[in-house]
Enzyme design. Structure first.
Site, PDB file in Angstrom:
ATOM      1  CB  CYS A 425      -1.283  -0.310   1.371  1.00  7.13           C
ATOM      2  SG  CYS A 425      -0.067  -0.382   2.856  1.00  7.13           S
ATOM      3  CG  HIS A 469      -3.997   1.153   4.204  1.00  7.99           C
ATOM      4  ND1 HIS A 469      -3.864  -0.165   3.108  1.00  7.99           N
ATOM      5  CD2 HIS A 469      -5.420   1.652   3.261  1.00  7.99           C
ATOM      6  CE1 HIS A 469      -4.133   0.489   1.874  1.00  7.99           C
ATOM      7  NE2 HIS A 469      -5.320   1.275   2.122  1.00  7.99           N
ATOM      8  CG  ASP A 485      -6.705   2.954  -0.637  1.00  7.13           C
ATOM      9  OD1 ASP A 485      -5.736   2.864  -0.848  1.00  7.13           O
ATOM     10  OD2 ASP A 485      -7.256   2.145   0.594  1.00  7.13           O
TER      11      ASP A 485
END
Length: 674
Positions: A425, A469, A485
């Site tokens: 991520c 994250h 995202d």
């Protein structure tokens, strides 16, 4: 040599048996500190205890004082070389561990054993410097019962009483002391954390960091530890909406992302301008110690949580902070709005901070940005189209979400967009924000946790370190900061289900999970639910909960003075009850002596002359002399001699319970004089 032979035959002398038992208990006390002491310290402690056990079994004399003095000097020197000090938590624990082991080398009499007992009790307390978990408490309870057993055994009269008898007495003592312990726990004022030292706040811990380097968050995927537990008041929101906000990173030097250090005056800096939308979500968070000042809360919290220690405040980038680092388990309530707007709606000069990039890095990414601007245009109006174009590139360009993309070099964004096309991520979020800034779109990186899982045993939502994250926020005209995202574009299952990348498991854990994954999950959930109860009811029992208890007991506006008053009343009552119990106990005797006294009274009732403090052998002689060689007289005589052997013989004999049963079977009233 005699003791060694007795060890093999299972008939050790009492002194040898008691010493070996005490060494075993001390070994258990020290074993629990192995993870917190230097290797040399653990090795020395094991060697000393082994040496002392060898001396005991061989029956050899204890080492002379020069040996002990030399070992002490080595300990001091090694501690200084390891910690560069003899003071403080770590150095102090190192010293006390070795000193406890060394003290066993001069344990000659009961007085020396008592010093070992209480030094071991003190060493037990040092375990709480490092952990207050349920597993630690269970290990300490086992050590406490062992030390109490050894202490009771040291007070037992001469003879060879079994260890189980001492253990039974120690267990009863612990049960009798449990109510007092519970009252002290409930009412003793909590002025500050009970365990810990100021240096604890500087202790490192795996978890979110105040800065991010590509590859850093991926390392957390190997950590299955719990970051926090969440209990929602109502229905749990969809997993895709569970973004727990942590540090916001806006300053990029080409290698690391850090919090913004704006060069604009405070009056010109970007403000939060938070506008909640829709209905709020109420919840309670129990955070594990992170030794950091930030409070990881569900986006976006409007009201400051009420903390048990310190004060909460929100930064302009919507991150909640505490005035004190979270060094202990912390529980607080939160209210968040999953739909919200924040940041300025119109362009401002301070947004330039979020478009800056260091020179000389990622030239191919800069060229890609120029190409996209030529294709879609430039300016705030086309920013949403540029964002969507980059997300479409992530969806269709062959990019993959992986835990181990390899080591990135200097130009991380170039490698991601053109070479590797894979990453975790933070690789994706960092490359996305760099590309946004290259197109003059204000953007920043947000770190925190996303998702989690429900523990069906206690209905707590569990967020683990592997749920760490990183995502992006871009500024759009008329909307303010908008969450984007990019990981969801590469791997939609990361946000909408329980799918997670996990580090490879060990052989044992992996085999067990493969054999019965459902049972493995249930066992883990059960243990974590039990540990959560320990955290909620023991570690998180704060002064506020103490005052709530007093309110339930009838105090209108309780304070710490009321706590002291209630504690004094309870302690005074317990002290009076203990004094009365001691008066009654003084009239009692040793179980063996009580049994002997019952036999003496029975014989006196049958006409045997009274004897002051008779021994079993003396009573047996008088019985034989008074009634002659009858069957019943022989039975009484033999029973008295077995009673004597139970106390004084080195060989194991009949237990007191057996002798009590035989006492009831002897027909005392039928014995007649011949």
């Amino acid at each position: 040599m005699l003791n060694l032979a007795a060890w093999r035959s299972g008939s050790l002398p009492r002194d040898t048996r008691d010493t070996l038992f005490l060494l075993a208990v001390v070994g258990w006390v020290l074993l629990m500190q192995v993870g917190h002491i230097p290797v040399w310290c653990a090795a020395m402690a094991v060697a000393v205890l082994g040496w002392r056990a060898h001396i005991t079994l061989r029956g050899r004399p204890l080492p002379a004082w020069p040996w002990r003095l030399t070992l002490l000097a080595i300990t001091l020197a090694a501690t200084w070389m390891t910690h560069r000090t003899l003071l403080g938590r770590d150095a102090g624990v190192t010293l006390i561990v070795v000193l406890l082991a060394l003290k066993t080398l001069e344990m000659r009499a009961r007085r020396d054993a008592f010093v070992v007992f209480f030094l071991a009790f003190f060493t037990l307390l040092t375990h709480f410097f490092y952990s207050q978990s349920l597993l630690t408490a269970a290990g300490i309870l086992l050590a406490l019962l062992g030390l109490l057993t050894a202490l009771v055994n040291a007070h037992m009269p001469v003879g060879h009483p079994p260890l189980r008898q001492s253990a039974w007495i120690a267990g009863r003592m612990a049960l009798l002391g449990a109510p007092v312990m519970l009252v002290l726990f409930m009412l003793f004022p909590r002025m500050a954390p009970l365990w810990g030292t100021p240096s604890d706040a500087m202790t490192g811990r795996t978890g979110l960091s105040g800065e991010m380097q590509v590859g850093q968050v991926a390392r957390l995927a190997a950590d299955d530890g719990i970051a926090m537990r969440v209990r929602f008041d109502g229905e749990i929101p969809p997993m895709r909406d569970l973004y727990f906000r942590g540090p916001v990173l806006s300053d990029f030097d080409g290698v690391r992302w850090r919090p913004l250090r704006s060069g604009f005056p405070a009056s010109m800096e970007i403000q939060a301008e938070l506008q909640p939308l829709g209905q709020p979500v109420d919840y309670e968070i129990t955070m594990e110690p992170s030794f950091q000042p930030w409070l990881v809360m569900l986006e976006a919290a409007v009201e400051p949580p009420e903390l048990p220690r310190g004060r909460a405040f929100m930064t302009p980038d919507l991150q909640w902070m505490s005035t004190r680092p979270v060094t202990d388990l912390m529980r607080f309530r939160g209210r968040s709005h999953l739909a919200f707007r924040h940041g300025p709606r119109q362009s401002t000069v301070a947004l330039q901070d979020f478009t800056e990039l260091p020179g000389g890095f990622n030239p191919r990414t800069l060229a890609l940005a120029q190409s996209l601007r030529q294709q879609y245009g430039a300016g705030p109006a086309v920013a949403p189209r540029l964002v969507e174009a980059v997300l479409e590139r992530l969806r269709t360009g062959g990019y993959t979400y992986t835990l181990d993309p390899g080591v990135y070099g200097r130009d991380t964004a170039d490698e991601f967009w053109f070479d590797r096309k894979e990453g975790f991520c933070e690789h994706i979020a960092s490359s996305f924000v760099i590309l946004m800034r290259a197109m003059d779109i204000p953007a920043r990186v947000v770190t925190g946790y996303q998702g989690g899982e429900l523990n069906a045993m206690d209905n707590y939502w569990v967020v683990r370190q592997r749920d760490a994250h990183a995502w992006a926020e871009v500024w759009l005209a008329g909307e303010g900061w908008v969450r984007v995202d990019p990981t969801g574009a590469v791997s939609p299952s990361r946000l909408g289900s329980l799918t997670r990348l996990a580090a490879p498991e060990g052989l044992v854990a992996g085999t067990f999970r493969n054999l019965n994954p459902t049972l493995a999950r249930q066992l883990r959930d059960a243990w974590e639910a039990i540990n959560n109860r320990w955290n909620q009811w023991v570690l998180n029992y704060t002064q506020g909960r103490q005052l709530d208890l007093l309110r339930h007991l009838g105090f209108d506006s309780p304070s710490w003075r009321d706590l002291l008053l209630a504690l004094a009343l309870v302690v005074g009552t317990a002290g009076l009850a203990g004094a009365l119990w001691m008066l009654w106990e003084r009239q009692q005797h040793d179980p063996w002596l009580r049994l002997l006294d019952r036999a003496r009274r029975q014989l006196e009732q049958q006409g045997l002359p009274a004897v002051t403090r008779p021994t079993p052998r003396e009573l047996a002689r008088q019985t034989q002399q008074h009634w002659g060689d009858t069957a019943r007289a022989r039975a009484i005589r033999d029973w008295l001699l077995r009673l004597e052997a139970q106390r004084y013989s080195a060989a194991p004999g009949a237990s007191l319970a057996t002798l009590r049963r035989e006492f009831r079977q002897i027909p005392w009233t039928q014995t007649t004089k011949t």
